[in-house]
Motif scaffolding. Structure first.
Motif, PDB file in Angstrom:
ATOM      1  N   GLN A 109       0.823  -1.216   0.000  1.00 17.93           N
ATOM      2  CA  GLN A 109       0.000   0.000   0.000  1.00 17.93           C
ATOM      3  C   GLN A 109       0.860   1.270   0.000  1.00 17.93           C
ATOM      4  OE1 GLN A 109      -2.716  -0.284   3.309  1.00 17.93           O
ATOM      5  NE2 GLN A 109      -3.638  -2.184   2.559  1.00 17.93           N
ATOM      6  N   LYS A 113       0.654   4.086  -2.906  1.00 20.32           N
ATOM      7  CA  LYS A 113       0.427   5.517  -2.671  1.00 20.32           C
ATOM      8  C   LYS A 113       1.487   6.382  -3.327  1.00 20.32           C
ATOM      9  CE  LYS A 113      -2.230   5.366   1.628  1.00 20.32           C
ATOM     10  NZ  LYS A 113      -2.289   5.785   3.062  1.00 20.32           N
ATOM     11  N   ARG A 114       2.659   5.805  -3.562  1.00 25.69           N
ATOM     12  CA  ARG A 114       3.749   6.552  -4.202  1.00 25.69           C
ATOM     13  C   ARG A 114       3.622   6.574  -5.719  1.00 25.69           C
ATOM     14  NH1 ARG A 114       9.079   4.514  -0.744  1.00 25.69           N
ATOM     15  NH2 ARG A 114       8.437   5.452   1.257  1.00 25.69           N
TER      16      ARG A 114
END
Length: 238
Positions: A109, A113-114
């Motif tokens: 996760q 998100k990056r």
């Protein structure tokens, strides 16, 4: 900036300055504090006393106490940070042992998100976990890296030595400057020293020189001005 003929990770990072941040922060803080605090102390005592021996004694005592205080404070604060990091790493070890699947999902996760897609994020998380799960979680989940980790002894020595080096400069002024105009010599000499310090710190850290110089001179002037005001208000022979 021109890259070397063969670019590798090692020689690429040499052109960056982040690896200097820990010791440079402590050194600049120490030198800045040494110059400003000892100059301010000397100015305050000078405006309240016409006795060179009193000024020298107060300045020397401030220099010794300040250097030891800076070194001890830096050591304690950085040690506290290190203790927290170590505790978090140990906690992460236990979580990896008890909940490996959950930790893998969390790592994926983070990569998602990056900017990675879900499938790629999970693939990266799995490969990094197979190589060194703890290192991956410490770096990407906790944000602890070799660059960010501070050395308490290094920080203490850098801060204490820098404070001493900075504080010796106004001490020399109190020894050799004429007593009548000593506060003006202290202010002028301190401003010059702060300009040099700001310039060197900016160049060493790859930052904007003018911004660093203005910032350090303004706050130094405020500190000395307030100290002189205290000396004038309580202008009694110490």
């Amino acid at each position: 900036m021109e890259y070397p003929q063969k670019v590798t990770l090692d020689n690429y990072l040499k052109s960056h300055f982040i690896h200097r941040s820990n010791w440079l922060r402590a050194a600049v803080l120490g030198a800045n504090d040494g110059i400003i605090s000892i100059s301010s102390l000397a100015v305050g005592v000078t405006t309240a006393s016409a006795n060179r021996e009193t000024i020298l004694l107060a300045t020397l005592a401030g220099l010794v106490a300040g250097a030891l205080s800076m070194a001890a404070g830096e050591y304690v604060s950085v040690s506290s940070q290190t203790d927290i990091e170590r505790a978090d790493i140990e906690r992460e070890k236990l979580e990896l042992e008890k909940y490996p699947e959950t930790e893998l999902k969390i790592l994926a996760q983070i990569y998602e998100k990056r900017g990675l897609c879900k499938e790629t994020a999970m693939l990266v998380a799995k490969e990094l976990t197979q190589k060194d799960a703890l290192a991956a979680h410490v770096r990407d989940e906790l944000g602890i890296t070799e660059t960010s980790q501070a050395n308490p002894i290094q920080a203490a020595l850098a801060s204490g030595a820098a404070f001493t080096a900075g504080g010796v400069l106004p001490l020399l002024v109190t020894i050799f400057a004429p007593l009548t105009y000593m506060e003006y010599f202290l202010y002028g000499f301190t401003v010059v020293a702060l300009v040099i310090l700001g310039t060197l710190s900016a160049i060493t850290g790859g930052a904007n020189v003018m911004r660093a110089v203005v910032r350090i001179v303004v706050w130094g002037t405020i500190s000395m001005g307030l100290s002189a005001l205290v000396g004038y208000i309580f202008g009694v022979n110490v």
